[in-house]
Design a protein around this motif. Structure first.
Motif, PDB file in Angstrom:
ATOM      1  N   ASP A  38      11.977  -7.199  -4.792  1.00  0.00           N
ATOM      2  CA  ASP A  38      11.494  -7.312  -3.415  1.00  0.00           C
ATOM      3  C   ASP A  38      11.024  -5.990  -2.826  1.00  0.00           C
ATOM      4  O   ASP A  38      11.085  -5.769  -1.636  1.00  0.00           O
ATOM      5  CB  ASP A  38      12.562  -7.936  -2.529  1.00  0.00           C
ATOM      6  N   SER A  39      10.510  -5.078  -3.683  1.00  0.00           N
ATOM      7  CA  SER A  39       9.963  -3.824  -3.172  1.00  0.00           C
ATOM      8  C   SER A  39       8.859  -3.318  -4.096  1.00  0.00           C
ATOM      9  O   SER A  39       8.875  -3.552  -5.298  1.00  0.00           O
ATOM     10  CB  SER A  39      11.060  -2.771  -3.018  1.00  0.00           C
ATOM     11  N   LEU A  40       7.888  -2.637  -3.489  1.00  0.00           N
ATOM     12  CA  LEU A  40       6.744  -2.092  -4.218  1.00  0.00           C
ATOM     13  C   LEU A  40       6.545  -0.641  -3.820  1.00  0.00           C
ATOM     14  O   LEU A  40       6.681  -0.297  -2.649  1.00  0.00           O
ATOM     15  CB  LEU A  40       5.475  -2.880  -3.873  1.00  0.00           C
ATOM     16  N   LEU A  41       6.182   0.194  -4.771  1.00  0.00           N
ATOM     17  CA  LEU A  41       5.921   1.600  -4.520  1.00  0.00           C
ATOM     18  C   LEU A  41       4.444   1.877  -4.777  1.00  0.00           C
ATOM     19  O   LEU A  41       3.904   1.492  -5.812  1.00  0.00           O
ATOM     20  CB  LEU A  41       6.785   2.478  -5.425  1.00  0.00           C
ATOM     21  N   TYR A  42       3.790   2.515  -3.802  1.00  0.00           N
ATOM     22  CA  TYR A  42       2.379   2.881  -3.912  1.00  0.00           C
ATOM     23  C   TYR A  42       2.258   4.391  -3.920  1.00  0.00           C
ATOM     24  O   TYR A  42       2.928   5.073  -3.146  1.00  0.00           O
ATOM     25  CB  TYR A  42       1.585   2.322  -2.729  1.00  0.00           C
ATOM     26  N   SER A  43       1.392   4.920  -4.770  1.00  0.00           N
ATOM     27  CA  SER A  43       1.155   6.362  -4.834  1.00  0.00           C
ATOM     28  C   SER A  43      -0.132   6.688  -4.103  1.00  0.00           C
ATOM     29  O   SER A  43      -1.115   5.956  -4.186  1.00  0.00           O
ATOM     30  CB  SER A  43       1.038   6.821  -6.286  1.00  0.00           C
ATOM     31  N   GLY A  44      -0.113   7.822  -3.386  1.00  0.00           N
ATOM     32  CA  GLY A  44      -1.289   8.301  -2.678  1.00  0.00           C
ATOM     33  C   GLY A  44      -1.672   9.677  -3.180  1.00  0.00           C
ATOM     34  O   GLY A  44      -1.172  10.148  -4.199  1.00  0.00           O
ATOM     35  N   GLY A  45      -2.524  10.344  -2.442  1.00  0.00           N
ATOM     36  CA  GLY A  45      -2.966  11.672  -2.820  1.00  0.00           C
ATOM     37  C   GLY A  45      -1.913  12.733  -2.570  1.00  0.00           C
ATOM     38  O   GLY A  45      -1.014  12.567  -1.753  1.00  0.00           O
ATOM     39  N   ASN A  46      -2.015  13.818  -3.308  1.00  0.00           N
ATOM     40  CA  ASN A  46      -1.176  15.001  -3.119  1.00  0.00           C
ATOM     41  C   ASN A  46       0.318  14.715  -3.192  1.00  0.00           C
ATOM     42  O   ASN A  46       1.103  15.295  -2.447  1.00  0.00           O
ATOM     43  CB  ASN A  46      -1.513  15.683  -1.786  1.00  0.00           C
ATOM     44  N   GLY A  47       0.725  13.804  -4.065  1.00  0.00           N
ATOM     45  CA  GLY A  47       2.145  13.517  -4.245  1.00  0.00           C
ATOM     46  C   GLY A  47       2.762  12.637  -3.180  1.00  0.00           C
ATOM     47  O   GLY A  47       3.974  12.477  -3.125  1.00  0.00           O
ATOM     48  N   THR A  48       1.927  12.070  -2.310  1.00  0.00           N
ATOM     49  CA  THR A  48       2.441  11.194  -1.264  1.00  0.00           C
ATOM     50  C   THR A  48       2.542   9.762  -1.777  1.00  0.00           C
ATOM     51  O   THR A  48       2.018   9.416  -2.832  1.00  0.00           O
ATOM     52  CB  THR A  48       1.528  11.220  -0.023  1.00  0.00           C
ATOM     53  N   GLY A  49       3.206   8.927  -1.004  1.00  0.00           N
ATOM     54  CA  GLY A  49       3.313   7.531  -1.369  1.00  0.00           C
ATOM     55  C   GLY A  49       4.028   6.754  -0.286  1.00  0.00           C
ATOM     56  O   GLY A  49       4.451   7.315   0.723  1.00  0.00           O
ATOM     57  N   PHE A  50       4.139   5.450  -0.509  1.00  0.00           N
ATOM     58  CA  PHE A  50       4.892   4.624   0.417  1.00  0.00           C
ATOM     59  C   PHE A  50       5.525   3.466  -0.329  1.00  0.00           C
ATOM     60  O   PHE A  50       5.057   3.033  -1.363  1.00  0.00           O
ATOM     61  CB  PHE A  50       4.035   4.147   1.600  1.00  0.00           C
ATOM     62  N   LEU A  51       6.622   3.031   0.236  1.00  0.00           N
ATOM     63  CA  LEU A  51       7.404   1.925  -0.296  1.00  0.00           C
ATOM     64  C   LEU A  51       7.297   0.762   0.675  1.00  0.00           C
ATOM     65  O   LEU A  51       7.343   0.959   1.893  1.00  0.00           O
ATOM     66  CB  LEU A  51       8.873   2.345  -0.424  1.00  0.00           C
ATOM     67  N   ILE A  52       7.116  -0.426   0.156  1.00  0.00           N
ATOM     68  CA  ILE A  52       7.187  -1.643   0.962  1.00  0.00           C
ATOM     69  C   ILE A  52       8.363  -2.443   0.428  1.00  0.00           C
ATOM     70  O   ILE A  52       8.474  -2.666  -0.778  1.00  0.00           O
ATOM     71  CB  ILE A  52       5.903  -2.481   0.857  1.00  0.00           C
ATOM     72  N   TYR A  53       9.256  -2.861   1.326  1.00  0.00           N
ATOM     73  CA  TYR A  53      10.402  -3.658   0.898  1.00  0.00           C
ATOM     74  C   TYR A  53      10.516  -4.890   1.787  1.00  0.00           C
ATOM     75  O   TYR A  53      10.086  -4.900   2.937  1.00  0.00           O
ATOM     76  CB  TYR A  53      11.692  -2.836   0.936  1.00  0.00           C
ATOM     77  N   GLN A  54      11.068  -5.940   1.232  1.00  0.00           N
ATOM     78  CA  GLN A  54      11.179  -7.204   1.947  1.00  0.00           C
ATOM     79  C   GLN A  54      12.409  -7.218   2.849  1.00  0.00           C
ATOM     80  O   GLN A  54      13.508  -6.885   2.423  1.00  0.00           O
ATOM     81  CB  GLN A  54      11.259  -8.365   0.951  1.00  0.00           C
ATOM     82  N   THR A  55      12.172  -7.608   4.121  1.00  0.00           N
ATOM     83  CA  THR A  55      13.234  -7.732   5.111  1.00  0.00           C
ATOM     84  C   THR A  55      12.747  -8.610   6.249  1.00  0.00           C
ATOM     85  O   THR A  55      11.549  -8.647   6.532  1.00  0.00           O
ATOM     86  CB  THR A  55      13.667  -6.359   5.665  1.00  0.00           C
ATOM     87  N   GLU A  56      13.641  -9.274   6.904  1.00  0.00           N
ATOM     88  CA  GLU A  56      13.295 -10.106   8.059  1.00  0.00           C
ATOM     89  C   GLU A  56      12.924  -9.266   9.282  1.00  0.00           C
ATOM     90  O   GLU A  56      12.410  -9.781  10.253  1.00  0.00           O
ATOM     91  CB  GLU A  56      14.442 -11.056   8.402  1.00  0.00           C
ATOM     92  N   ASN A  57      13.177  -7.963   9.257  1.00  0.00           N
ATOM     93  CA  ASN A  57      12.881  -7.087  10.385  1.00  0.00           C
ATOM     94  C   ASN A  57      11.425  -6.641  10.444  1.00  0.00           C
ATOM     95  O   ASN A  57      11.029  -5.933  11.359  1.00  0.00           O
ATOM     96  CB  ASN A  57      13.770  -5.847  10.342  1.00  0.00           C
ATOM     97  N   ALA A  58      10.619  -7.045   9.488  1.00  0.00           N
ATOM     98  CA  ALA A  58       9.224  -6.605   9.433  1.00  0.00           C
ATOM     99  C   ALA A  58       8.460  -7.002  10.686  1.00  0.00           C
ATOM    100  O   ALA A  58       8.694  -8.049  11.274  1.00  0.00           O
ATOM    101  CB  ALA A  58       8.545  -7.201   8.205  1.00  0.00           C
ATOM    102  N   GLY A  59       7.528  -6.134  11.074  1.00  0.00           N
ATOM    103  CA  GLY A  59       6.635  -6.421  12.183  1.00  0.00           C
ATOM    104  C   GLY A  59       7.229  -6.250  13.559  1.00  0.00           C
ATOM    105  O   GLY A  59       6.614  -6.624  14.553  1.00  0.00           O
ATOM    106  N   THR A  60       8.418  -5.686  13.665  1.00  0.00           N
ATOM    107  CA  THR A  60       9.066  -5.567  14.972  1.00  0.00           C
ATOM    108  C   THR A  60       8.800  -4.224  15.650  1.00  0.00           C
ATOM    109  O   THR A  60       8.988  -4.110  16.854  1.00  0.00           O
ATOM    110  CB  THR A  60      10.588  -5.779  14.850  1.00  0.00           C
ATOM    111  N   ALA A  61       8.350  -3.220  14.901  1.00  0.00           N
ATOM    112  CA  ALA A  61       8.073  -1.908  15.498  1.00  0.00           C
ATOM    113  C   ALA A  61       6.776  -1.970  16.297  1.00  0.00           C
ATOM    114  O   ALA A  61       5.823  -2.631  15.904  1.00  0.00           O
ATOM    115  CB  ALA A  61       7.976  -0.846  14.411  1.00  0.00           C
ATOM    116  N   LYS A  62       6.739  -1.282  17.407  1.00  0.00           N
ATOM    117  CA  LYS A  62       5.573  -1.269  18.290  1.00  0.00           C
ATOM    118  C   LYS A  62       4.842   0.070  18.240  1.00  0.00           C
ATOM    119  O   LYS A  62       4.119   0.422  19.155  1.00  0.00           O
ATOM    120  CB  LYS A  62       6.007  -1.565  19.739  1.00  0.00           C
ATOM    121  N   ASN A  63       5.045   0.812  17.177  1.00  0.00           N
ATOM    122  CA  ASN A  63       4.440   2.131  17.032  1.00  0.00           C
ATOM    123  C   ASN A  63       3.750   2.249  15.674  1.00  0.00           C
ATOM    124  O   ASN A  63       3.993   1.454  14.775  1.00  0.00           O
ATOM    125  CB  ASN A  63       5.521   3.209  17.148  1.00  0.00           C
TER     126      ASN A  63
END
Length: 126
Positions: A38-63
């Motif tokens: 239930d999680s995926l890791l994406y690689s970006g430029g210059n050693g950066t990246g992001f993780l997406i993980y499954q949770t019911e809390n998704a979409g609740t942030a307003k920023n």
């Protein structure tokens, strides 16, 4: 210590498969690895990246939760719009967009939502 370490953003998804489809089809990104079912890791430029993980809390942030810096905002937006990405328009104190773009002393920025309601950003410095 932390100042010399690679930074990785973490995003929430209610449906990890829907998120994977969005990032592939709309943003042209493929996960570099799957850490768990239930999680995926994406690689970006210059050693950066992001993780997406499954949770019911998704979409609740307003920023803004994650952003990319580009040297050609218009070209990036045109390509993303061609893939079906819809840019947000804002009009409140301190932030007003025109055709999806806000202009300030720092540069120009545009925001869009992913399939899970996360607010993402593209910016170009002046």
């Amino acid at each position: 210590m932390l100042k010399d370490r690679t930074i990785m953003a973490v995003l929430a998804a209610k449906d990890i498969n829907r998120a994977k489809d969005f990032y592939r089809d709309k943003l042209g990104l493929e996960p570099s690895e799957s850490m768990e079912d239930d999680s995926l890791l994406y690689s970006g430029g210059n050693g950066t990246g992001f993780l997406i993980y499954q949770t019911e809390n998704a979409g609740t942030a307003k920023n803004t939760q994650m952003g990319w810096e580009t040297d050609n905002l218009e070209a990036e937006m045109e390509e993303l719009r061609g893939r079906g990405v819809v840019f947000e328009d804002y009009d409140f104190p301190g932030l007003k967009t025109e055709n999806g773009v806000a202009d300030n002393d720092w540069g120009r920025s545009a925001w869009f939502l992913d399939s899970e309601g996360n607010i993402l950003n593209i910016s170009q410095r002046k």
